[in-house]
Design a protein around this motif. Structure first.
Motif, PDB file in Angstrom:
ATOM      1  N   ASP A 164     -26.612  19.236  12.257  1.00  0.00           N
ATOM      2  CA  ASP A 164     -25.417  19.403  11.428  1.00  0.00           C
ATOM      3  C   ASP A 164     -24.703  18.066  11.252  1.00  0.00           C
ATOM      4  N   ALA A 165     -24.222  17.831  10.026  1.00  0.00           N
ATOM      5  CA  ALA A 165     -23.542  16.562   9.726  1.00  0.00           C
ATOM      6  C   ALA A 165     -22.297  16.806   8.876  1.00  0.00           C
ATOM      7  N   GLY A 166     -21.614  17.911   9.140  1.00  0.00           N
ATOM      8  CA  GLY A 166     -20.359  18.174   8.446  1.00  0.00           C
ATOM      9  C   GLY A 166     -20.567  18.591   7.002  1.00  0.00           C
ATOM     10  N   VAL A 167     -19.733  18.076   6.122  1.00  0.00           N
ATOM     11  CA  VAL A 167     -19.803  18.454   4.710  1.00  0.00           C
ATOM     12  C   VAL A 167     -19.756  17.207   3.828  1.00  0.00           C
ATOM     13  N   PHE A 168     -20.237  17.380   2.617  1.00  0.00           N
ATOM     14  CA  PHE A 168     -20.131  16.356   1.583  1.00  0.00           C
ATOM     15  C   PHE A 168     -19.089  16.838   0.590  1.00  0.00           C
ATOM     16  N   GLU A 169     -18.115  15.992   0.287  1.00  0.00           N
ATOM     17  CA  GLU A 169     -17.022  16.359  -0.600  1.00  0.00           C
ATOM     18  C   GLU A 169     -16.994  15.433  -1.814  1.00  0.00           C
ATOM     19  N   GLU A 170     -16.696  16.006  -2.966  1.00  0.00           N
ATOM     20  CA  GLU A 170     -16.523  15.225  -4.183  1.00  0.00           C
ATOM     21  C   GLU A 170     -15.570  15.972  -5.105  1.00  0.00           C
ATOM     22  N   ALA A 171     -14.989  15.243  -6.040  1.00  0.00           N
ATOM     23  CA  ALA A 171     -14.083  15.870  -6.998  1.00  0.00           C
ATOM     24  C   ALA A 171     -14.892  16.627  -8.049  1.00  0.00           C
TER      25      ALA A 171
END
Length: 278
Positions: free
Chosen positions: A147-154
């Protein structure tokens, strides 16, 4: 008369200079490095829409696919690599060839359309590749995941095509936060890279693909938003890619534009200059 002759000679010299420059650029592009601007989000977050990079053509040697395709839709120009170097097509061999390695990020010619694709090499000749619940199995063994968290973008239109990202947290309006789960995938041989998840879908569970001799199996890192080797060519997918269709390896991002044009320097992402591709 002398003045007119001088002007005429100057024009000829200018034309010759331009022609020589184009020939040199064409030779350089054919033999050494090919520019590539990422048009879609199939390789997020390794590669973002608007990343500009050079593909190293020397890595795997040369084939007909090493010749450039020249496509300028606005001018009606569509010159395919086969139109230039088609005489070398068909034997699935390469000059000064070397084998790609599992985990390489590779630019290749689509086996049917001839358009350039960029994906990650997952399956080598003779491998058995399968996906179960989104997990890649190679020769019946699951790859290592962390697991490596999340990827966020607008959320909102991206790149010159105005493509909108798909989000794990559902449809998101312009300016909202688009989220995808992220994991670190480690392939046999030790190459580690991030992959993204959006939803459960048909391509998360597949049959077994046995990679033929002289061919390779590719996946996008943004697994739920990638047209790749999971989909056969007859269904407008990529299928298995012949050795001769490889163009080169992508090693480093030169710069990255978050705008509609790569020339809009005020939109360049400050954290992606000369970024290594893993």
């Amino acid at each position: 008369m002398a003045t007119e002759a001088k002007k005429s000679g100057g024009i000829v010299e200018t034309i010759k200079t331009v022609v020589y420059a184009l020939l040199i650029a064409g030779i350089f592009r054919s033999l050494f490095f090919q520019p590539f601007w990422i048009p879609s989000g199939s390789m997020k977050d390794t590669l973002l829409i608007g990343d500009f990079l050079f593909v190293n053509k020397m890595t795997y040697g040369y084939s007909y696919a090493s010749c450039p395709s020249i496509r300028i839709a606005s001018l009606g120009i569509n010159i395919d690599a086969k139109d230039i170097c088609g005489i070398f097509d068909g034997d699935n061999k390469r000059l000064f060839g070397s084998e790609p390695e599992r985990g390489d990020v590779v630019v290749f010619r689509h086996p049917v359309t001839g358009y350039d694709f960029i994906k990650r090499l997952i399956g080598l000749p003779g491998d058995r590749v399968q996906l179960k619940d989104g997990v890649v199995f190679i020769n019946d063994e699951p790859v290592q995941l962390e697991d490596a968290g999340v990827f966020e973008e607008a959320a909102g239109p991206q790149g010159p095509q105005g493509l909108r990202p798909r989000c794990e947290n559902g449809p998101v309006g312009d300016g909202g936060l688009c989220v995808k789960s992220r994991k670190i995938e480690t392939l046999p041989g030790g190459v580690s890279h991030s992959i993204l998840n959006i939803s459960e879908q048909a391509t998360d569970n597949t049959g077994i693909y046995t990679v033929p001799e002289g061919h390779f199996f590719f996946l996008g890192d943004n697994r739920d938003n990638s047209t790749d080797s999971r989909v056969p060519q007859a269904a407008r997918g990529v299928g298995f890619v012949p050795y001769e269709n490889l163009i080169g390896r992508a090693d480093r991002i030169m710069f990255s534009s978050a705008g509609r044009s790569m020339f809009a320097f005020w939109t360049w992402r400050s954290d992606r200059y000369f970024k290594a591709i893993e």
